[in-house]
Design a protein around this motif. Sequence first.
Motif, short mmCIF file in Angstrom:
data_model
loop_
_atom_site.label_atom_id
_atom_site.label_comp_id
_atom_site.label_asym_id
_atom_site.label_seq_id
_atom_site.Cartn_x
_atom_site.Cartn_y
_atom_site.Cartn_z
N LEU A 24 4.08 -2.47 -0.10
CA LEU A 24 3.15 -3.10 -1.04
C LEU A 24 2.17 -4.08 -0.40
O LEU A 24 0.99 -4.09 -0.75
N PRO A 25 2.63 -4.90 0.56
CA PRO A 25 1.68 -5.88 1.13
C PRO A 25 0.49 -5.24 1.83
O PRO A 25 -0.55 -5.87 1.97
N VAL A 26 0.62 -4.00 2.28
CA VAL A 26 -0.49 -3.40 3.05
C VAL A 26 -1.17 -2.22 2.37
O VAL A 26 -2.27 -1.83 2.76
N ARG A 27 -0.57 -1.65 1.33
CA ARG A 27 -1.20 -0.47 0.74
C ARG A 27 -2.36 -0.89 -0.17
O ARG A 27 -2.37 -1.99 -0.70
N PRO A 28 -3.38 -0.01 -0.34
CA PRO A 28 -4.43 -0.31 -1.32
C PRO A 28 -3.79 -0.47 -2.69
O PRO A 28 -2.86 0.26 -3.02
N VAL A 29 -4.31 -1.42 -3.48
CA VAL A 29 -3.67 -1.67 -4.77
C VAL A 29 -4.02 -0.56 -5.77
O VAL A 29 -3.18 -0.14 -6.55
N GLY A 30 -5.26 -0.10 -5.73
CA GLY A 30 -5.66 0.96 -6.67
C GLY A 30 -5.17 2.33 -6.22
O GLY A 30 -4.75 2.52 -5.07
N SER A 31 -5.25 3.29 -7.13
CA SER A 31 -4.87 4.67 -6.81
C SER A 31 -5.94 5.30 -5.92
O SER A 31 -7.12 4.98 -6.04
N SER A 32 -5.53 6.20 -5.02
CA SER A 32 -6.53 6.82 -4.14
C SER A 32 -6.79 8.28 -4.52
O SER A 32 -7.54 8.97 -3.85
N ALA A 33 -6.15 8.76 -5.57
CA ALA A 33 -6.35 10.17 -5.97
C ALA A 33 -6.79 10.22 -7.43
O ALA A 33 -6.43 9.36 -8.23
N SER A 34 -7.57 11.25 -7.76
CA SER A 34 -8.00 11.40 -9.17
C SER A 34 -6.88 12.10 -9.94
O SER A 34 -6.01 12.76 -9.35
N VAL A 35 -6.94 11.98 -11.26
CA VAL A 35 -5.93 12.64 -12.08
C VAL A 35 -5.97 14.14 -11.85
O VAL A 35 -4.92 14.81 -11.80
N GLU A 36 -7.18 14.69 -11.67
CA GLU A 36 -7.31 16.13 -11.45
C GLU A 36 -6.62 16.53 -10.14
O GLU A 36 -5.87 17.52 -10.09
#
Length: 439
Positions: A24-36
């Motif tokens: 968690l401390p290093v991963r991007p907070v937002g999602s990196s993939a679209s729902v599709e």
Amino acid sequence: MDEPDWKGPLGEAFGSALEYLEGLPVRPVGSSASVEELRVALGGRLPEAPSEPREVIAALAAAAEPGLVATPSGRFFGFVIGGASPAALAADWLTAAWDQNAGLSVLGPAAAATEQVAGGWLAELLGLPAEVSVGFVTGVQQANFTALAAARHETLRRVGWNVEADGLAGAPRVRVLAGQERHDTIDRALRFLGLGTAAVAPVAVDRQGRMRPAALRASLRVGSGPAIVCAQLGNVNTGAVDPVGEICQVAHEAGAWAHVDGAFGLWAAASPYDSGLVFCAHPDAHRAAMSVRASYLIHGANGERDALDYNPEFSRRARGFPVYAAVRALGRRGIAELVERCCALARRFADRLAAHDGVEVLNDVVLNQVLVRFQAADGDHDGHTRRVVRRVQRDGTCWMSGTTWHGQAAMRISVTNWSTDEADVDESVAAILRCAAGR
Ligand SMILES: Cc1ncc(COP(=O)(O)O)c(C=O)c1O
């Protein structure tokens, strides 16, 4: 039948969970993939043949990973969510493994006892009378629904109407007096309860969204008949707290029922979500609105508490275990420190951001909420503010949502995570300023 392999899938899940939590401390907070993209990764034809459970868990974890929003991160400031504390999360795993149905005492004595103990602790912690009844629900939407069902029962009972038996057709109209800045879940609960959103007489609020008791008094005087007054602790945008003592006094003087949406203003966000609490100072009304009897149910013969008498659910996950663990792990002092830390960090956000030209804090930071607006050189402050929110969400350092407050676009920062520290705030402030500068 062969001995089931528990270790394979549970071990796989444990490994994936640990990797996620420790990252968690290093991963991007937002999602990196679209729902599709995720739908494609998870999809395919309906499986015809069984699969090995460990492999299913490994494939699920791998496919879902890029689509996870790091809500438990110390730099997630969206909505008012918070993050599961270690003890609560571990207890939630046990809840899943134990697989108790918490509806009836006979089905899960440990769940029933845990909810009674945790409910009592929470009533004490929140300064509520010892005799309040309590229900463990999924969130504040359901807490508002349940408490307003008790309010509907009692206000109509007092005028001789049995709403549980006779419904609302032909019933005296129930007035609902609620602040103009009430949360939308109040209106939604009124829809579910058949009282209707038109039952609401909106009461004037001040600049921060607090209900004005004088306006409430005047509004109560205008009409007559059964009435419910809805106060709020913690406006979802500003965090502003209604003067609840005065509001309850005005309500009671007029013979009205007082309902309080305590959401995050009352309860320190120390337990995971999918967890809400409803307290009622009139346990008989609470039970009358919720209880159910069926020929095949076995109710406590010795006065044991059956949870379905206090919840809208019938069968239900035993969500008291994680609440119990969270409260026990933190203790009264830990919970107070957690709340104070979140509020202090919200002020740190506000102070650091407001120190920059072109950044305006719109609210008095009285709790854990900060509303920020970004000024644009071309005067399109709304457009610029919305752009900054989108850039921040994409940047990945932190995550916060946007809102509209008094007709102005704003970024909403909600500090609710137990693990957030000063470094998280400072790193997030730097990212926000970078995004505001278009870099
Ligand atoms: C004041 C208030 N009431 C109700 C809710 C709804 O809570 P939940 O999402 O737990 O149903 C919220 C959510 O933020 C809130 O702020």
